[in-house]
Design a protein around this motif. Structure first.
Motif, short mmCIF file in Angstrom:
data_model
loop_
_atom_site.label_atom_id
_atom_site.label_comp_id
_atom_site.label_asym_id
_atom_site.label_seq_id
_atom_site.Cartn_x
_atom_site.Cartn_y
_atom_site.Cartn_z
N GLN A 1 0.76 -1.29 0.12
CA GLN A 1 -0.06 0.01 0.01
C GLN A 1 0.88 1.43 -0.10
OE1 GLN A 1 -2.91 0.16 3.16
NE2 GLN A 1 -3.84 -1.54 2.17
N ILE A 2 1.84 1.09 0.72
CA ILE A 2 2.87 2.30 0.72
C ILE A 2 3.69 2.65 -0.66
CG2 ILE A 2 5.03 3.21 1.81
CD1 ILE A 2 4.31 1.77 4.26
N ASP A 3 3.85 1.61 -1.33
CA ASP A 3 4.35 1.64 -2.62
C ASP A 3 3.42 2.42 -3.74
OD1 ASP A 3 6.85 0.95 -1.76
OD2 ASP A 3 6.40 -1.15 -2.50
N ALA A 4 2.18 1.83 -3.66
CA ALA A 4 0.90 2.24 -4.35
C ALA A 4 1.01 3.71 -4.08
CB ALA A 4 -0.10 1.39 -4.14
N TRP A 5 0.69 4.29 -2.90
CA TRP A 5 0.49 5.51 -2.33
C TRP A 5 1.75 6.56 -3.00
CZ3 TRP A 5 3.18 9.04 0.80
CH2 TRP A 5 2.77 10.26 0.95
N ARG A 6 3.07 5.90 -2.74
CA ARG A 6 4.13 6.79 -3.27
C ARG A 6 4.15 6.91 -4.83
NH1 ARG A 6 8.75 4.44 0.94
NH2 ARG A 6 8.33 6.01 2.41
N ARG A 7 3.31 6.01 -5.40
CA ARG A 7 3.43 5.94 -7.07
C ARG A 7 2.41 7.02 -7.39
NH1 ARG A 7 6.72 5.07 -11.36
NH2 ARG A 7 5.37 4.95 -13.31
N VAL A 8 1.20 6.95 -6.85
CA VAL A 8 0.26 8.17 -7.12
C VAL A 8 0.71 9.37 -6.68
CG1 VAL A 8 -2.07 8.75 -6.31
CG2 VAL A 8 -1.66 6.35 -6.84
N GLN A 9 1.48 9.61 -5.55
CA GLN A 9 2.21 10.81 -5.34
C GLN A 9 2.96 11.34 -6.26
OE1 GLN A 9 1.03 12.64 -2.74
NE2 GLN A 9 -0.21 11.04 -2.21
N ARG A 10 3.70 10.61 -6.86
CA ARG A 10 4.70 10.94 -8.08
C ARG A 10 3.83 11.33 -9.18
NH1 ARG A 10 9.56 7.01 -9.13
NH2 ARG A 10 10.63 8.84 -9.86
#
Ligand code: SAM
Length: 252
Positions: free
Chosen positions: A212-221
């Motif tokens: 979930q953290i990786d997915a959130w970070r990707r969306v933030q990018r």
């Protein structure tokens, strides 16, 4: 010079300017670890007159002085000669100039593949055009503004290239997601305390769920890049799904 590691020569009339940046932080550690060797040379060592002069008045008149071609040819040719004797590649001679191709993370990655770079930092109005025509392999600008010399641009190039060398950063993961990698800006970072003046941090970062953290970070990018630097999106490394996600977000 260490065989197998990148070697960078910098030529300037102010080589002492490089002492601090070459002996600080990641660049210093990379040098100590033998990942890169860097030598700052004084252009005046290749002059032949007693005043060690490197400049002269421009033909045709006009303001300022122009750097003469002889010391630049002598400097680059002698550095290349030394490298050939040591079985090194001849090295790409790169002139720092506001008229060069724009420097970017992609160009830094390209330069980090080279076995040897010779960075040429000019002063005054610049260098006699015959140096550009017959000696230089590449011309790089660090931005659309004019600085008084090529030393700071050369430091920018050295720093950006050295941190890309395998082993230069503590964690290779730092490189994978940082700004301009894959054409995107990086996601936002938070550290302790979890509550600062009443401002918290996104819950997902405390979840311990790495997917979930990786997915959130990707969306933030994706959001950050499309908000702040929409010009980067067209060339960014995105999936078709991500492009659709951004197109939908823009419509909303
Ligand atoms: N007369 C030159 C022109 O208009 O293109 C500018 C010369 S500038 C005062 C002196 C030197 O600083 C340049 O020859 C170059 O080596 C360096 N320099 C200045 N701005 C730069 C930039 N944006 N990128 C790379 N090098 C730069």
């Amino acid at each position: 010079m260490t065989t197998g590691a990148l070697h960078i020569d910098v030529i300037s009339i102010f080589p002492e300017m490089f002492e601090v940046p070459l002996n600080t932080g990641i660049v210093r550690r990379a040098r100590e670890a033998g990942l890169v060797s860097i030598a700052a040379h004084d252009l005046r060592d290749w002059t032949t007159d007693k005043h060690r002069s490197v400049d002269d008045a421009p033909y045709g008149g006009g303001a300022g002085m122009v750097m003469r071609p002889e010391p630049w040819f002598a400097a680059v040719e002698s550095l290349r000669g030394a490298s050939l004797r040591e079985q090194q590649a001849a090295g790409r001679a790169v002139l720092l100039t506001p008229q060069g191709r724009p420097f970017s993370q992609v160009v830094a990655q390209e330069l980090a593949q080279e076995p040897r770079l010779i960075l040429m930092a000019a002063r005054y109005e610049g260098i006699d055009e015959r140096v550009r025509d017959h000696l230089v392999d590449d011309e790089i600008s660090i931005g659309d503004y004019v600085l008084s010399g090529g030393e700071i641009p050369a430091m920018v190039v050295v720093d950006a290239v050295v941190r890309l060398l395998p082993g230069a950063l503590g964690s290779a993961a730092s490189l994978r997601e940082e700004s301009h990698q894959g054409g995107l800006l990086e996601y936002p970072h938070y550290t302790r305390p979890p509550d600062f003046r009443g401002w918290g941090i996104p819950d997902v970062l405390l979840s311990g769920n790495h997917a979930q953290i990786d997915a959130w970070r990707r969306v933030q990018r994706l959001h950050r890049t499309s908000d702040r630097r929409p010009d980067l999106i067209a060339d960014a490394d995105l999936t078709a799904k991500e492009r659709k996600f951004l197109a939908d977000a823009a419509q909303e």
